[in-house]
Each structure stands twice: as C-alpha cells, then as structure tokens.
Design an enzyme around this catalytic site. Structure first.
Site, short mmCIF file in Angstrom:
data_model
loop_
_atom_site.label_atom_id
_atom_site.label_comp_id
_atom_site.label_asym_id
_atom_site.label_seq_id
_atom_site.Cartn_x
_atom_site.Cartn_y
_atom_site.Cartn_z
N ASN A 175 0.85 -1.19 0.00
CA ASN A 175 0.00 0.00 0.00
C ASN A 175 0.88 1.24 0.00
O ASN A 175 2.10 1.16 0.14
CB ASN A 175 -1.07 -0.07 1.10
N HIS A 177 1.89 3.42 1.91
CA HIS A 177 2.81 3.80 2.99
C HIS A 177 3.90 2.77 3.26
O HIS A 177 4.61 2.88 4.25
CB HIS A 177 2.00 4.07 4.27
N LYS A 178 4.01 1.74 2.42
CA LYS A 178 4.99 0.69 2.68
C LYS A 178 6.27 0.94 1.89
O LYS A 178 6.35 1.88 1.10
CB LYS A 178 4.37 -0.66 2.35
N ASN A 179 7.28 0.07 2.09
CA ASN A 179 8.59 0.32 1.50
C ASN A 179 8.57 0.37 -0.02
O ASN A 179 9.40 1.01 -0.65
CB ASN A 179 9.58 -0.76 1.95
N MET A 180 7.67 -0.38 -0.64
CA MET A 180 7.43 -0.24 -2.08
C MET A 180 5.92 -0.28 -2.28
O MET A 180 5.20 -0.86 -1.48
CB MET A 180 8.17 -1.30 -2.90
#
Ligand SMILES: *Cc1c(COP(=O)(O)O)cnc(C)c1O
Length: 376
Positions: A175, A177-180
């Site tokens: 999603n 807000h995640k690292n990718m």
C-alpha cells in the site's frame, strides 16, 4: 512511503499499449514476471502478488488451513489487519505481549499458547524484525505454523534472510505507505509449494492459477478474488528495482539519527538484528517524556498511532462482524478473545515509546540538521 516516478509511468504505458489489463489473459505477463523477480530477490521459493497485505494474510491463513475452532497468536502491537484476517477466516486471535523491541515477546508467546493454537503471526513492525531465532523453535516445539507479517518490513533482512521468508509462509503489503508501493497491493511468499498452491487457489476463486496453455485443474477449495491487475504489476516491477537503494537510504538516515540520539543520551530501543537497522524507536522511562519528545519534528508517540495498538481495534474487541451468526468466538467455545486488559505490559511500553521518522526522502544535510534538533 515510496516515490513513484517516470519509470513507473512508462511501465504502465507499455501495459496500456498492449491493452491487456487482466493478468490471466495472454498479455505481457507483467504480474507473473514481478512474482518471479520478487521470489529471486527475497530468496523465497515462490511469490504470489495479491490485492493487499490483508488479502495476503487471508490467503496465507487459508493456505495453512486455519479456520473455525483454531486460535492464532498475534502481537498486541500491529495493524488491525493481522488480527482481523484471523477472524475473517473464522479463527480467533490470541494476543501476545511485545517486548522492548516492540515485536512479539518470545517468552509471552510460550505463556499464551493454548491447545487450540495452530499458528503464530510474528509481525515485523516499523522495519524492525522479530526475534525469529527464538520464535521459530517455540513454533516447532508446539506444532505452530509460522505466518510472518512482513507488511512493514518489505526488503528488510533478519540475520541475512529476508523478513517474510523465515517462517512457513510470509506476507508483504504494497500500500502507499509501505517500502514499495502500487497504491494497494500485497504478496504471499513461501518455500513450500503445497502452501503456495493453496494460497494461489485462495486468491483466484479456486481456479488454481490460469496460465495460458496450462489446462485448468479443479479447485482445491473455494477461493475468492484477490488478484492484481497488470497495471499494478508494472508499477511493482519498477518499485522492486528501486527497493534496495531506497532501503540503503533509509538505513543510512536511521544510522545518522540513531548516532545523534544515542550520543545525547536518549533511550534507543533494542533491535533484534543490530547489523540491519532500518527503523528507530526510543523508549522513555515515563509517559510524560514520550509525550514531550513526540512534539518534535520527525517524532511521534506510538500509542497515538491509532489502530496499531490492540486497544483501538474496536470491531475485534467488541465482536462486530458483518453477520451476527459469523462468530468465531462462539465457534471455539470458551475462548475469551482479545480484551482491553489482555496485554498490560505492551500498553505500558507503547505509551512510553516514540518512533522516529526515517526521513528516507530527505537530503542528508537536512537529516543531519533534524537529527541535531531531535537530540537537543
Ligand atoms: C499495512 C499492514 C497490513 C495490511 O496491509 P494492507 O495492504 O493495507 O491491507 C498488515 N499488517 C501490517 C503490520 C501492516 O502494516
């Protein structure tokens, strides 16, 4: 949060030009290629892209055969989905305290195991891995399947191995807000092909996996639809290429911040793999100190981060499902399920802890400046 740029835009353009957006049609096989690349990158035997981290957890639980009558151990500090997915497949979460790393406490894990527990979901929070060296033997001893929630630690390693590839099966979230990211997305990873066959089945209405030229097999069981489209696949292929550099930027910034804060005597929380630090937490002696520090730019108190602390999981604590007859708590008979006083130790820790923003996209001089201000 990861940045999207012209490379993602061009990759999506190629999918548009091809015109096939559904992954099961004979288009560019973008999703399939992404899955192969993700499996190679992480060292997982296989990877399956799905529509969210929550979908990944549901597929992983169904792959492991978890359902009504089962209990699953989940930490008191995680996004609500880790425990919510357990209920959505008909099982009941059992809350486990977090320790001073803010990940699952292996001692409390042992204390919370019931005869009905069939799986454990260690969650690698804030890019900080769990103590897998202690969790894995406990799981083995008690016959628990290990479903790693690495949604917040995509690309982060624990003692040389990628989070999400250490247990029986692992989950990622992509999603925003995640690292990718591809906006919304997720993945299931495993070295066990039987589990991956079941996860694939779960994510595609039980058709198995429809690949051009390969005849359909009959479904193992009735699945749902958690497929992603070729558009998401195209974005994810580019994001995966950017991930190692992005994480090394995160690590170098966290190192600057950690050094400055340690030097100034701030209480930096311990980390389960000191060689791979990609997330920074401070745990103060008192709640008041944490509240005060959280007012600084780049810091926030963990307790204020709603829906990640179990006491904020309204529908889980109050047992609100879509249908009153869908009540995993009743099906289990005698399970109390999560209650507000389940994990007092975690509440105390989370009230006294602040996460420091990794500032991945900030230029190094700005990070150094902010590190000085944070440590003042
Ligand atoms: C983000 C997240 C999820 C769920 O991911 P979605 O893609 O938002 O469904 C699950 N667990 C944790 C720990 C997360 O941070």
């Amino acid at each position: 949060m990861s940045r999207l740029g012209v490379r993602e835009w061009l990759a999506v353009g190629r999918v548009f030009a091809n015109g096939t957006l559904l992954r099961t049609d004979d288009g560019l096989h973008t999703c399939l290629n992404f899955e192969k690349e993700l499996a190679v990158y992480t060292g997982a035997g296989q990877a399956l892209a799905v529509s969210s981290g929550t979908a990944a957890l549901i597929c992983a639980l169904q792959a492991c055969g978890i359902g009504p009558g089962d209990e699953v151990l989940v930490p008191a500090y995680t996004w609500m989905a880790s425990a919510g997915a357990v209920l959505l497949v008909g099982a009941v979460p059992v809350l486990v305290e977090v320790d001073d790393t803010l990940c699952m406490d292996p001692d409390d894990l042992v204390a919370k195991i019931t005869p009905r527990c069939r799986a454990v979901i260690p969650v690698h929070m804030l890019n900080r891995p769990c103590d897998m060296e202690r969790i894995m033997p406990v799981a083995q001893q008690y016959g628990l399947q290990v479903i790693e929630d690495a949604c917040q630690a995509v690309g982060v390693r624990y003692k040389g191995r990628f989070c999400g590839t250490i247990g029986d099966i692992g989950t990622f979230s992509f999603n925003q807000h995640k690292n990718m990211t591809c906006g919304e997305g997720g993945a299931v990873l495993s070295n066990t092909s039987g589990l991956m066959a079941r996860a694939r089945n779960a994510h595609d209405m039980g058709i198995g996996f429809r690949t051009a030229g390969v005849p359909d097999r009959d479904a193992i069981f009735l699945g749902s639809n958690y497929r992603i489209s070729e558009i998401q696949g195209a974005i994810l292929r580019v994001q995966l290429k950017k991930l190692p550099r992005r994480l090394s930027k995160t690590r170098s910034r966290v190192a600057i911040l950690t050094k400055a804060l340690k030097k100034a005597g701030y209480p930096v929380a311990p980390h389960n793999d000191p060689d791979e630090v990609a997330g920074l937490v401070l745990t103060f002696d008192t709640e008041a100190e944490a509240v005060k520090f959280a007012a600084r730019r780049g810091a926030r108190r963990i307790f204020d981060n709603s829906k990640h602390v179990y006491t904020e999981w309204g529908p889980i604590l109050n047992r609100r499902m879509a249908h009153p007859g869908f009540s995993p708590w009743e099906w289990i008979g005698g399970s109390n399920g999560p209650a507000p006083d389940s994990c007092p130790k975690s509440l105390d820790l989370l009230r006294r802890s602040c996460a420091v923003n990794a500032m991945t996209d900030a230029p190094l001089p700005l990070v150094r400046y902010l590190a000085r201000k944070l440590a003042a």
